[in-house]
Design a protein around this motif. Structure first.
Motif, mmCIF file in Angstrom:
data_model
loop_
_atom_site.group_PDB
_atom_site.id
_atom_site.type_symbol
_atom_site.label_atom_id
_atom_site.label_comp_id
_atom_site.label_asym_id
_atom_site.label_seq_id
_atom_site.Cartn_x
_atom_site.Cartn_y
_atom_site.Cartn_z
ATOM 1 N N VAL A 180 0.852 -1.191 0.000
ATOM 2 C CA VAL A 180 0.000 0.000 0.000
ATOM 3 C C VAL A 180 0.883 1.234 0.000
ATOM 4 N N LEU A 181 0.558 2.195 -0.853
ATOM 5 C CA LEU A 181 1.218 3.498 -0.867
ATOM 6 C C LEU A 181 0.138 4.570 -0.732
ATOM 7 N N VAL A 182 0.195 5.327 0.367
ATOM 8 C CA VAL A 182 -0.847 6.312 0.655
ATOM 9 C C VAL A 182 -0.223 7.700 0.743
ATOM 10 N N LEU B 265 0.030 11.397 1.963
ATOM 11 C CA LEU B 265 -0.490 12.073 3.148
ATOM 12 C C LEU B 265 -0.469 13.584 2.996
ATOM 13 N N GLY B 266 -0.095 14.059 1.826
ATOM 14 C CA GLY B 266 -0.064 15.497 1.586
ATOM 15 C C GLY B 266 1.359 16.010 1.652
ATOM 16 N N GLY B 267 1.639 16.985 0.840
ATOM 17 C CA GLY B 267 2.986 17.535 0.812
ATOM 18 C C GLY B 267 3.986 16.487 0.369
ATOM 19 N N LYS B 268 5.121 16.474 1.020
ATOM 20 C CA LYS B 268 6.146 15.477 0.703
ATOM 21 C C LYS B 268 6.137 14.380 1.760
ATOM 22 N N LYS B 269 4.952 13.886 2.069
ATOM 23 C CA LYS B 269 4.809 12.812 3.048
ATOM 24 C C LYS B 269 3.897 11.735 2.480
ATOM 25 N N ALA B 270 4.242 10.497 2.760
ATOM 26 C CA ALA B 270 3.411 9.371 2.335
ATOM 27 C C ALA B 270 3.688 8.205 3.274
ATOM 28 N N LEU B 271 2.826 7.222 3.209
ATOM 29 C CA LEU B 271 2.983 6.006 3.995
ATOM 30 C C LEU B 271 3.098 4.845 3.020
ATOM 31 N N ALA B 272 4.169 4.078 3.150
ATOM 32 C CA ALA B 272 4.394 2.899 2.317
ATOM 33 C C ALA B 272 4.393 1.686 3.233
ATOM 34 N N VAL B 273 3.519 0.712 2.940
ATOM 35 C CA VAL B 273 3.425 -0.493 3.757
ATOM 36 C C VAL B 273 3.637 -1.698 2.854
ATOM 37 N N PHE B 274 4.663 -2.486 3.163
ATOM 38 C CA PHE B 274 4.988 -3.710 2.439
ATOM 39 C C PHE B 274 5.043 -4.845 3.450
ATOM 40 N N LYS C 183 5.177 -6.368 6.709
ATOM 41 C CA LYS C 183 5.484 -5.861 8.059
ATOM 42 C C LYS C 183 6.397 -4.641 8.019
ATOM 43 N N LEU C 184 6.820 -4.236 6.834
ATOM 44 C CA LEU C 184 7.672 -3.052 6.694
ATOM 45 C C LEU C 184 6.813 -1.816 6.494
ATOM 46 N N HIS C 185 7.053 -0.790 7.293
ATOM 47 C CA HIS C 185 6.316 0.467 7.199
ATOM 48 C C HIS C 185 7.324 1.603 7.027
ATOM 49 N N PHE C 186 7.097 2.419 6.015
ATOM 50 C CA PHE C 186 7.939 3.587 5.787
ATOM 51 C C PHE C 186 7.025 4.797 5.711
ATOM 52 N N GLY C 187 7.327 5.799 6.496
ATOM 53 C CA GLY C 187 6.493 6.989 6.494
ATOM 54 C C GLY C 187 7.311 8.240 6.252
ATOM 55 N N GLY C 188 6.601 9.339 6.075
ATOM 56 C CA GLY C 188 7.252 10.625 5.898
ATOM 57 C C GLY C 188 7.859 10.794 4.529
ATOM 58 N N GLY D 78 8.805 7.532 2.633
ATOM 59 C CA GLY D 78 7.607 6.941 2.036
ATOM 60 C C GLY D 78 7.205 7.671 0.767
ATOM 61 N N TRP D 79 7.363 8.996 0.776
ATOM 62 C CA TRP D 79 7.052 9.802 -0.406
ATOM 63 C C TRP D 79 8.000 9.464 -1.558
ATOM 64 N N LEU D 80 9.294 9.237 -1.257
ATOM 65 C CA LEU D 80 10.244 8.849 -2.305
ATOM 66 C C LEU D 80 9.876 7.498 -2.912
ATOM 67 N N ILE D 81 9.434 6.566 -2.083
ATOM 68 C CA ILE D 81 9.009 5.260 -2.587
ATOM 69 C C ILE D 81 7.787 5.425 -3.492
ATOM 70 N N ARG D 82 6.867 6.298 -3.082
ATOM 71 C CA ARG D 82 5.676 6.538 -3.899
ATOM 72 C C ARG D 82 6.047 7.170 -5.239
ATOM 73 N N GLN D 83 7.001 8.081 -5.224
ATOM 74 C CA GLN D 83 7.441 8.697 -6.475
ATOM 75 C C GLN D 83 8.101 7.676 -7.388
#
Length: 86
Positions: free
Chosen positions: A27-29, A31-40, A42-47, A50-55
């Protein structure tokens, strides 16, 4: 399911309860601005990370649809607009 199992048990037909494990999708969500949540899993990347992963996922998507030069142009244009509106 319970009623069906009871009916089959009355006729002597054994039933095994099978459990279903739901798949966990990545899941890639945004969150606004240069923030996102990436969930793979049990791995969670935020901020920002997470935004770089989404890009990176956005760029991969554009590369699948368009040729490299056009995909890079569309990606950079969209990223520039998104960063500017932050």
């Amino acid at each position: 399911d319970v009623v069906l199992s009871q009916i089959l048990a009355d006729f002597g037909i054994a039933t095994a309860r099978l459990s279903y494990r739901f798949p966990i999708f990545p899941v890639l969500v945004p969150l606004g601005g240069k923030k996102a949540l990436a969930v793979f899993g049990k791995l969670h990347f935020g901020g920002f990370f997470g935004w770089l992963i989404r890009q990176a996922a956005n760029l991969r998507y554009f590369l699948n649809l368009l040729g490299f030069p056009r995909a890079l142009h569309v990606f950079l244009h969209g990223a520039r607009l998104y960063i500017r509106n932050d």
